[in-house]
Design a protein around this motif. Structure first.
Motif, mmCIF file in Angstrom:
data_model
loop_
_atom_site.group_PDB
_atom_site.id
_atom_site.type_symbol
_atom_site.label_atom_id
_atom_site.label_comp_id
_atom_site.label_asym_id
_atom_site.label_seq_id
_atom_site.Cartn_x
_atom_site.Cartn_y
_atom_site.Cartn_z
ATOM 1 N N CYS A 55 -1.925 3.943 10.086
ATOM 2 C CA CYS A 55 -1.882 2.561 9.604
ATOM 3 C C CYS A 55 -0.466 2.023 9.408
ATOM 4 O O CYS A 55 0.394 2.666 8.817
ATOM 5 C CB CYS A 55 -2.645 2.462 8.297
ATOM 6 N N CYS A 114 0.845 -1.190 0.000
ATOM 7 C CA CYS A 114 0.000 0.000 0.000
ATOM 8 C C CYS A 114 0.883 1.244 0.000
ATOM 9 O O CYS A 114 1.881 1.298 0.711
ATOM 10 C CB CYS A 114 -0.902 -0.001 1.239
ATOM 11 N N CYS A 169 -2.042 6.170 5.234
ATOM 12 C CA CYS A 169 -2.989 6.760 6.180
ATOM 13 C C CYS A 169 -2.214 6.872 7.498
ATOM 14 O O CYS A 169 -1.451 5.965 7.840
ATOM 15 C CB CYS A 169 -4.207 5.856 6.327
HETATM 16 FE FE1 SF4 Z 1 -3.328 1.505 3.081
HETATM 17 FE FE2 SF4 Z 1 -3.737 1.194 5.728
HETATM 18 FE FE3 SF4 Z 1 -4.792 3.323 4.453
HETATM 19 FE FE4 SF4 Z 1 -5.773 0.843 3.994
HETATM 20 S S1 SF4 Z 1 -5.877 1.970 5.926
HETATM 21 S S2 SF4 Z 1 -5.318 2.436 2.460
HETATM 22 S S3 SF4 Z 1 -3.874 -0.418 4.144
HETATM 23 S S4 SF4 Z 1 -2.572 2.849 4.707
#
Ligand code: SF4
Ligand code: 5AD
Length: 450
Positions: free
Chosen positions: A177, A170, A174
């Protein structure tokens, strides 16, 4: 002794038994199937009985602290098993292996093997190291590994629905995360290998595939982007249902919705994680959309796919969350009327932007209270969504006998809702028209019309 048919060399595993325990998301379930495939090619045999295993691998999740705590608990249990069988090897694989690395080799629960999510091809070597008394460690992340041509060994065994991984990693970062750190950068799997896997599943009797990735909307290889990949997968057969997970709202394009609308076998079900209903909070979360932007995507879904179910993920109590921001999440939930939601209390993760710059300053009691308000509201919305289905007819794909009543069958609608109905002459893998006669908040009940 087991031999490699082609090279006539003895196989390392030589029939030794492997057990894998899987925690976390569907990506991990898919990864376990790859791990088993890699190990079987080396002569290890999969067992679903932990007590007869020679090697135990634990495929782990780091997304929230309680996920990791459960795994520490399991490791303590493994210590007991090892005492009873000293030759037993124990390995930690997946996100927690990536995050904690050498720490897992030390201490009272010390394991023999540590392999990150991009190191699964290397597992036979890591196991060899461990078998000769050393430690097998590989936590290198890759920018390319997609395990593209490895045929996963299906362990679910319902024989009807399967997950197909189309991308890994990814790039969204975020702020709360840990995934971009544990699973590395985003990369898409070659489209031909995805489609070959989908075709082979269909030929082997599967009737539903879910294309999987952390952010499937940004899939791209050469000419093929995500809407095109969906179109090609759904063209394998009109009898094959195609789903996907997970979408990021910022990338949910009209083109994808158009493609979905043009193919009835693409399921009417979209998981669109909102995380919060407040623009100010979404900004702190680095989600790259506003409340209005999110609602615009919901309106587009309703326009193209009026009968689509919408599900989401929500986090309660992220850094600095005010009562107004929390109220905005509740009002977003009401406005969308989610069919289902995964709801979490914020858990600070080491190494993330939030852990470095945004204090985890909502008291735990407040987080818990907000989470229970979110859950209570979702129970209400979910039940209302299920009730709206009573009296309607759906095409149900049968997955197996009902867990509660073996005399009945259980399957899913295109909207991904579970339906239980009388067995009649139908069997697993059939499509059956069912009229819904009743429901609970998690199950529809109906009668077969054909
Ligand atoms: Fe990526 Fe985590 Fe955001 Fe999902 S929540 S898009 S896995 S950074
Ligand atoms: N705390 C709580 N929930 C989280 N998620 C991701 N990171 C965290 C965290 N640190 C949730 C998000 C994501 C889902 C897979 O897990 O809602 O969509």
């Amino acid at each position: 002794m087991q031999f490699d048919k082609h090279a006539l060399r003895p196989l390392q595993g030589d029939g030794r038994k492997l057990f894998v325990e899987t925690y976390g998301c569907q990506m991990n379930v898919g990864d376990t199937e790859i791990v088993v495939s890699v190990m079987q090619a080396e002569g290890y045999v999969y067992t679903d009985r932990i007590d007869e295993a020679d090697i135990i691998l634990i495929n782990t999740c780091s997304i929230r602290d309680n996920a990791e705590q459960r795994i520490w608990g399991r490791l303590a249990e493994m210590k007991r098993l090892r005492r009873a069988k000293p030759s037993l090897l124990v390995g930690i694989i997946g996100c927690m292996a990536e995050r904690l690395k050498e720490q897992l080799l030390e201490g009272p629960c010390g394991v023999d093997i540590v392999a990150g999510p991009d190191a699964y091809r290397d597992l036979p070597r890591l196991v060899r190291e461990a078998e000769s008394g050393g430690k097998g460690v590989n936590v290198l992340l890759s920018t390319e590994e997609t395990y593209a041509e490895i045929a996963p060994v299906r362990l679910d065994r319902n024989g009807v629905s399967a997950f197909v991984s189309i991308m890994r990693g990814c790039n969204n970062f975020c702020s709360y995360c840990v995934v971009p750190y544990t699973r590395g950068r985003e990369r898409s799997r070659d489209a031909e290998t995805v489609l070959a896997e989908v075709r082979s599943l269909f030929e082997n009797g599967y009737r539903e595939v879910t294309l999987l990735g952390q952010n499937v909307n940004s899939y791209r290889t050469g000419e093929v982007d995500f809407p095109e990949l969906m179109r090609r997968a759904a063209s394998v057969s009109p009898l094959l249902r195609v789903r996907f997970a997970t979408s990021h709202p910022k990338d949910m394009s009209d083109r994808l919705l158009e493609t979905m609308a043009s193919m009835p076998n693409i399921c009417r079900s979209i998981h669109l994680p909102a995380q919060s209903g407040a623009t100010s909070m979404l900004e702190r979360m680095n989600r790259k959309y506003t409340r209005e932007g999110y609602l615009d995507r919901i309106a587009a879904i309703r326009r193209y796919l009026p009968d689509c179910s919408i599900t989401t993920d929500l986090i309660a109590g992220f850094s600095g969350e005010t009562e107004e921001e929390h109220a905005a999440t509740l009002s977003l939930m009401r406005e969308v009327g989610y069919d289902f939601a995964y709801m979490f209390k914020y858990s600070e993760r080491p190494g993330t932007f939030a852990q470095r710059h945004l204090p985890d300053n909502v008291p735990d009691a407040v987080k818990s209270r907000r989470l229970s308000e979110i859950i209570a509201l979702q129970n209400e919305l979910g039940l209302a969504a299920y009730r709206r289905n009573v009296g309607r007819e759906f095409e149900v794909l049968v997955e197996g006998p009902s867990k509660r009543d073996a005399g009945k069958l259980s399957g899913r609608t295109s909207q991904n809702k579970v339906v239980v109905f009388d067995r009649g002459t139908h069997g697993v893998g059939d499509y059956v028209r069912v009229r819904i006669t009743g429901c609970t908040a998690a199950t529809l009940f109906g009668e077969a019309l054909d």
